[in-house]
Design a protein around this motif. Structure first.
Motif, PDB file in Angstrom:
ATOM      1  N   ARG A  66      11.744  55.009 -29.885  1.00 12.33           N
ATOM      2  CA  ARG A  66      12.144  53.867 -30.711  1.00 12.33           C
ATOM      3  C   ARG A  66      12.804  54.338 -32.010  1.00 12.33           C
ATOM      4  N   GLU A  67      12.184  55.294 -32.690  1.00 12.13           N
ATOM      5  CA  GLU A  67      12.724  55.748 -33.970  1.00 12.13           C
ATOM      6  C   GLU A  67      13.997  56.573 -33.812  1.00 12.13           C
ATOM      7  N   THR A  68      14.102  57.385 -32.765  1.00 14.13           N
ATOM      8  CA  THR A  68      15.341  58.143 -32.589  1.00 14.13           C
ATOM      9  C   THR A  68      16.495  57.213 -32.211  1.00 14.13           C
ATOM     10  N   GLN A  69      16.223  56.192 -31.402  1.00 18.32           N
ATOM     11  CA  GLN A  69      17.257  55.206 -31.079  1.00 18.32           C
ATOM     12  C   GLN A  69      17.646  54.397 -32.317  1.00 18.32           C
ATOM     13  N   ARG A  70      16.664  54.068 -33.128  1.00 19.34           N
ATOM     14  CA  ARG A  70      16.934  53.347 -34.377  1.00 19.34           C
ATOM     15  C   ARG A  70      17.783  54.208 -35.307  1.00 19.34           C
ATOM     16  N   PHE A  71      17.452  55.504 -35.388  1.00 18.41           N
ATOM     17  CA  PHE A  71      18.248  56.386 -36.244  1.00 18.41           C
ATOM     18  C   PHE A  71      19.695  56.437 -35.763  1.00 18.41           C
TER      19      PHE A  71
END
Length: 185
Positions: A54-59
């Motif tokens: 989730r966080e890598t996609q958000r980044f």
């Protein structure tokens, strides 16, 4: 405000740092600029593959939006750079350090080559520790001239994004991004 929370809040603040390295078609230009941001919270959390994804996609989404606002094209994820960046963030978290030189003594470009990204093209790496969300790490890198230049550089076409957490480490949260000038095969 709850008195217990007010007393505990200062205990949860730690320094976070960021660093980056850059290579222009075979030439290394190391940077040792350190950015200090007080944001890290060592609260009990559940960190798992879902959180990481989730966080890598958000980044990636935040970075590509930022790049298009500044006139650069969006980046695609490259599998080899993705493995490189994830390995680096995992290594920093597991071995409790923040540096471009990994625990095996490799710099970012030797590490990229070890993971199969050995093209003679523009390359760079940003690393950071302490930021627990994609928005926080993007903001910290935006405030650093060198990190920001890496994020906006129009020569880069692909990226790998690594994000890890180790509760007992100094910073808790560790990020690495690997940038490249061409998509790998």
């Amino acid at each position: 405000m709850n008195k217990a929370l007010a007393l505990l809040t200062p205990l949860f603040l730690l320094l976070s740092f960021a660093d980056c390295q850059l290579q222009r078609s075979g030439k290394t230009a190391p940077s040792r600029k350190t950015v200090k941001i007080i944001r890290h919270s060592d609260l009990p959390i559940q960190f798992d593959a879902k959180t990481r994804n989730r966080e890598t996609q958000r980044f990636l989404a935040l970075l590509n939006h930022y790049r298009t606002q500044k006139g650069s094209r969006p980046l695609d994820v490259d599998k080899k750079l993705q493995r490189t960046a994830q390995w680096m963030s995992d290594d920093m978290a597991a071995k409790n350090y923040l540096d471009h030189r990994d625990s095996k003594g490799r710099g970012p470009f030797k590490r990229m080559a070890a993971f199969g990204y050995s093209y003679n093209t523009d390359k760079a790496e940003n690393v950071a520790a302490g930021q627990k969300t994609a928005a926080e790490v993007l903001e910290s890198w935006q405030t650093s001239k060198t990190h920001n230049r890496n994020m906006l550089d129009p020569h880069y076409k692909v990226i790998g994004i690594g994000f890890s957490y180790a509760k007992k480490s100094k910073y808790g949260w560790y990020w690495a991004t690997s940038f490249g000038g061409r998509k790998s095969r």
